[in-house]
Design a protein around this motif. Structure first.
Motif, PDB file in Angstrom:
ATOM      1  N   LYS A 176       0.834  -1.209   0.000  1.00 25.81           N
ATOM      2  CA  LYS A 176       0.000   0.000   0.000  1.00 25.81           C
ATOM      3  C   LYS A 176       0.868   1.258   0.000  1.00 25.81           C
ATOM      4  O   LYS A 176       0.682   2.156  -0.821  1.00 25.81           O
ATOM      5  N   SER A 177       1.815   1.296   0.930  1.00 24.14           N
ATOM      6  CA  SER A 177       2.648   2.501   1.010  1.00 24.14           C
ATOM      7  C   SER A 177       3.491   2.652  -0.248  1.00 24.14           C
ATOM      8  O   SER A 177       3.727   3.771  -0.714  1.00 24.14           O
ATOM      9  N   THR A 178       3.927   1.540  -0.811  1.00 20.02           N
ATOM     10  CA  THR A 178       4.705   1.612  -2.038  1.00 20.02           C
ATOM     11  C   THR A 178       3.868   2.213  -3.160  1.00 20.02           C
ATOM     12  O   THR A 178       4.340   3.068  -3.921  1.00 20.02           O
ATOM     13  N   TYR A 219       2.350  10.879   4.313  1.00 20.17           N
ATOM     14  CA  TYR A 219       3.056   9.608   4.319  1.00 20.17           C
ATOM     15  C   TYR A 219       2.916   8.919   5.664  1.00 20.17           C
ATOM     16  O   TYR A 219       2.747   9.563   6.699  1.00 20.17           O
ATOM     17  N   GLN A 220       3.023   7.593   5.609  1.00 20.73           N
ATOM     18  CA  GLN A 220       2.951   6.822   6.843  1.00 20.73           C
ATOM     19  C   GLN A 220       4.101   7.231   7.768  1.00 20.73           C
ATOM     20  O   GLN A 220       3.938   7.345   8.973  1.00 20.73           O
ATOM     21  N   ASP A 221       5.278   7.471   7.177  1.00 23.34           N
ATOM     22  CA  ASP A 221       6.419   7.884   7.994  1.00 23.34           C
ATOM     23  C   ASP A 221       6.536   9.415   8.060  1.00 23.34           C
ATOM     24  O   ASP A 221       7.610   9.938   8.318  1.00 23.34           O
ATOM     25  N   LEU A 257      -3.948   9.697   1.968  1.00 21.67           N
ATOM     26  CA  LEU A 257      -3.698   9.630   3.410  1.00 21.67           C
ATOM     27  C   LEU A 257      -3.256   8.204   3.745  1.00 21.67           C
ATOM     28  O   LEU A 257      -4.063   7.271   3.664  1.00 21.67           O
ATOM     29  N   ASP A 258      -1.988   8.033   4.109  1.00 23.46           N
ATOM     30  CA  ASP A 258      -1.475   6.688   4.416  1.00 23.46           C
ATOM     31  C   ASP A 258      -1.550   6.473   5.924  1.00 23.46           C
ATOM     32  O   ASP A 258      -0.730   7.000   6.673  1.00 23.46           O
ATOM     33  N   GLU A 259      -2.532   5.729   6.362  1.00 18.44           N
ATOM     34  CA  GLU A 259      -2.798   5.467   7.784  1.00 18.44           C
ATOM     35  C   GLU A 259      -2.763   6.750   8.607  1.00 18.44           C
ATOM     36  O   GLU A 259      -1.978   6.883   9.538  1.00 18.44           O
ATOM     37  N   PRO A 260      -3.654   7.694   8.270  1.00 16.34           N
ATOM     38  CA  PRO A 260      -3.598   8.993   8.943  1.00 16.34           C
ATOM     39  C   PRO A 260      -4.056   8.930  10.389  1.00 16.34           C
ATOM     40  O   PRO A 260      -3.699   9.783  11.178  1.00 16.34           O
TER      41      PRO A 260
HETATM   42 MG   LIG Z   1       2.353   1.135   4.765  1.00 17.20          MG
END
Ligand SMILES: [Mg+2]
Ligand SMILES: Nc1ncnc2c1ncn2[C@@H]1O[C@H](COP(=O)(O)OP(=O)(O)OP(=O)(O)O)[C@@H](O)[C@H]1O
Lengths: 263, 463
Positions: free
Chosen positions: A48-50, A90-92, A170-173
């Protein structure tokens, strides 16, 4: 109320991405329309993040096509994605620890006043924006390093709202957020939809997904594993697609039950 | 604090009024009452216009009291949190001056202080360039050699090719910028560590300088005109007119007051926290004290040297660039987090290359200052401990070796310390060996303070 336009604002066609020995994405398809919230779900490491980073230009794609409003575009750097109107959380998080909250919110698109950074207007807007997200931050002038995880997350979300994006990713906001702030973020997603923006929301929380998403796209081991309209899909079907475990006892029973109910 | 958690109602009926035509300067009360977000459209609508202004401030933390008392408590808190800023260097300077004055009462004489102010400008120029590089968290070991090469190049242009001195000056500085850009290119595009690239430059450019001067050894330059005269020890601002020094001091004070009060007015108009008038008066007052005392002392000697004026002008300009322009913001961002900067759309390699180019450019300017001091180019120019002194100055002045934190004023404060030690030891007839040991010790001390304050900043959550 969802009114979905004919041409998707953003579409991925057969996108593949490889990291050395890891084939992170294989032939992935994804469509996001204006005014649509697409939830992207999948297990840890599903890609997903990729996928998000390929759209945002952090990792350029190896194969496939990214279409923007129907036209193929090349996104090789974050700058390209921003130029199109993609805003990403981003998640990070990716915030600069040494800059203060205002500096981070406006990083890369500072407001200018006679050619000079306009700190005053930036600070004023930042305060207003953060207050709509009902976040308490000690001061908008302290370095990011001294904020809690959730406070940083909200700063990262607020960052995506500055400027005039057409698609917000939104990556795991809500991963680090409390009850009140999670509710605010979900409200915000709905407001984005009302404003006719496309939203890609990544979450492991099915309740959140069902609450705000229109479509659920499932990724499994870097491949598409189904795309469902949220309204007529059960929780279990989504879980089954995520785990790929149709031989899992619980989901099989659940599947049987829904099949019987359908008859 | 009930109002902070006030839920935001669905505001779809209340479209964002933020318009791009609204100018920031017109951020008036009226605009605020309408809940307008000027300058930029934000997706999240401005807050409910009828609501009381919502505080974003956590009630538990860091609420700064208004006025002067708030300034003091804020100051104490910062020191405790390891944000020492320029305090150690100011204390150090006082200690150093006291010790030397006790040893030799000529140390604080106007002539000696005037000497310090003149000789610190050359190495100070190198230190300005190094501040840029240190802000990225990198190091440039080539600045000394580049400055030596610059003075040799200039001498060759003028004496062997009969070139116009001002044209030679421009060519020399452009060469310095090119050399720095080359270092930056190897670092940013090829990925060679900056330490190694500039170490190669340290040797290589020194070699080129020796080769250029090979046949003649030392080239003397006519010191009665052109840049060499301007940077020489007998060239003074406004030709030694007494008023010259006070004009400069007055200019600094007026600029500072206008800037501070202007910002206070704009901030007040926009409804964001602003500095109390008492705090501004204290700051401007301290600046005025320092500026006019310095002016009086320098006038007591022979005036303000043009080299010092150019150094100070460069500091003001560079400080402005670093704090107020998008380029400066990019430098800080890359120093604070490369990946975050990249994702914000910043062209990281370009920032790196330009920073090294700036460092090379300032090194060349510093080389011209050295040439002005000696009215010539010699084999030893830019050699010896020049590099170490420049690095020491930037770090002693409070710019962190770890990147992302610092100000260009550290070049001034650090050079005051370094040059005071050098001049003081010269006065006491100590030889070079002792000078090296003491300077080395001071550099080590500065780095220790930097590392410790970084640790306590981490502990206080401000790393
Ligand atoms: Mg991820
Ligand atoms: N920069 C990288 N270099 C090498 N491999 C990577 C990189 N980024 C991701 N991967 C690999 O790609 C795969 C997908 O990772 P990704 O981060 O996209 O998962 P995810 O779906 O976001 O998982 P999570 O739910 O845990 O966030 C993983 O196998 C991971 O190891």
């Amino acid at each position: 109320m969802v009114h979905v336009s004919a041409t998707p604002v953003l579409a991925l066609r057969g996108v593949s991405k490889r990291f050395g020995a890891v084939q992170a994405l294989t032939d992935v398809e994804l469509e996001v329309h204006a005014g649509e919230v697409v939830a992207l779900v999948g297990d840890n490491g599903a890609g997903k993040s990729t996928l998000v980073k390929t759209i945002a230009g952090v990792h350029p794609i190896d194969e496939g096509v990214i279409e923007w409003e129907g036209k193929p575009v090349s996104i090789t750097r974050p700058h390209d994605a921003q130029g199109l109107g993609v805003a990403t959380v981003y998640q990070d998080l990716a915030l600069c620890d040494n800059l203060d909250v205002v500096g981070n919110l406006y990083l890369g698109r500072e407001l200018l006043h006679r050619g000079v950074i306009d700190e005053v207007t930036m600070e004023k807007n930042a305060r207003e924006l953060l207050s709509t997200l009902s976040i308490r931050i000690p001061s908008v002038r302290i370095p990011i390093a001294s904020l809690s995880g959730g406070q940083r997350q909200v700063v990262a979300i607020a960052r995506a709202l500055i400027g005039d994006p057409k698609v917000v990713i939104l990556d795991e906001p809500t991963a680090a957020l409390g009850v009140e702030q999670t509710a605010q973020v979900l409200d915000l997603v709905e407001r984005l939809r009302e404003r006719d923006l496309g939203v890609i929301l990544i979450s492991h929380n099915m309740a959140d997904v069902k609450a705000v998403a229109d479509t659920v796209a499932v990724l499994r081991l870097g491949k598409n594993n189904g795309s469902f309209p949220v309204k007529d899909t059960s929780h279990e079907d989504i879980i089954a697609a995520i785990t790929g475990a149709t031989d899992n006892a619980v989901t099989r029973r659940a599947g049987r039950r829904t099949a019987e109910a359908a008859k | 604090m009930s109002d902070t958690s006030k839920p935001v109602q669905s505001e779809s009926s209340e479209p964002v009024k933020g318009t791009k035509t609204e100018k920031a300067a017109t951020a008036t009360e009226a605009a605020r009452a309408e809940g307008v977000v000027e300058g930029q459209e934000t997706v999240a609508p401005a807050d409910d216009p009828t609501a009381a202004p919502v505080t974003v401030v956590d009630p538990r933390l860091l609420i700064r009291e208004e006025g002067f008392k708030g300034y003091l408590t804020e100051f104490k808190r910062k020191v405790k949190g390891g944000e020492l800023g320029q305090i150690p260097v100011v204390l150090g300077l006082i200690v150093i001056w006291t010790i030397f004055q006790l040893q030799n009462d000529r140390f604080l004489s106007a002539d000696n202080l005037s000497n310090i102010s003149y000789f610190m400008s050359a190495t100070g120029m190198l230190a300005i360039g190094l501040v840029f590089v240190l802000l990225l968290g990198e190091i440039d070991l080539s600045v000394g050699s580049v400055s030596g090469l610059a003075s040799a190049l200039f001498a060759v242009f003028v004496t062997e090719h009969g070139m116009n001195p001002w044209l030679s000056l421009v060519l020399t500085i452009v060469t310095g910028i090119g050399i720095g850009a080359l270092h930056g290119w190897f670092f940013a595009k090829i990925g060679v560590p900056a330490f190694v690239v500039t170490l190669a430059g340290f040797l290589g450019w020194n070699g080129l300088m020796l080769w250029l001067l090979g046949s003649s050894g030392t080239i003397n330059l006519p010191s009665d005109s052109g840049p060499i005269h301007l940077l020489g020890q007998s060239s003074f601002f406004m030709d030694q007119a007494i008023i010259g020094a006070y004009v400069l001091a007055g200019l600094a004070v007026v600029l500072s007051a206008v800037g501070n009060f202007g910002e206070q007015r704009r901030r007040r108009a926009a409804g964001v926290p602003f500095r109390a008038t008492s705090e501004i008066l204290l700051r401007v007052g301290l600046l005025a004290l320092a500026a006019f005392v310095s002016a009086a002392v320098l006038n007591n000697a022979s005036g303000v040297s043009n080299a010092l004026v150019i150094f100070l002008a460069a500091l003001v300009i560079v400080d402005f660039v670093l704090r107020r322009t998008t380029y400066g913001r990019k430098v800080f961002a890359v120093g604070g987090g490369i990946e975050a900067a990249r994702r914000a759309g910043i062209n990281v390699p370009l920032v790196r290359i330009t920073v090294f180019a700036i460092s090379g450019g300032f090194a060349a300017v510093g080389g011209m200052f050295f040439a002005g001091q000696t009215a010539g180019a010699s084999l030893s120019a830019g050699g010896g401990n020049t590099l170490m002194l420049a690095i020491a100055a930037a770090v002693i002045g409070g710019t962190s070796l770890f990147g992302g934190r610092g100000t260009v004023w550290s070049a001034l404060l650090g050079m005051l310390v370094i040059q005071s030690i050098q001049t003081g030891l010269d006065l006491l007839n100590m030889n070079t060996s002792i000078q090296y040991m003491i300077t080395g010790g001071v550099l080590l001390g500065a780095v220790v303070i930097d590392s410790v304050s970084r640790k306590s900043q981490k502990a206080a959550g401000r790393g």
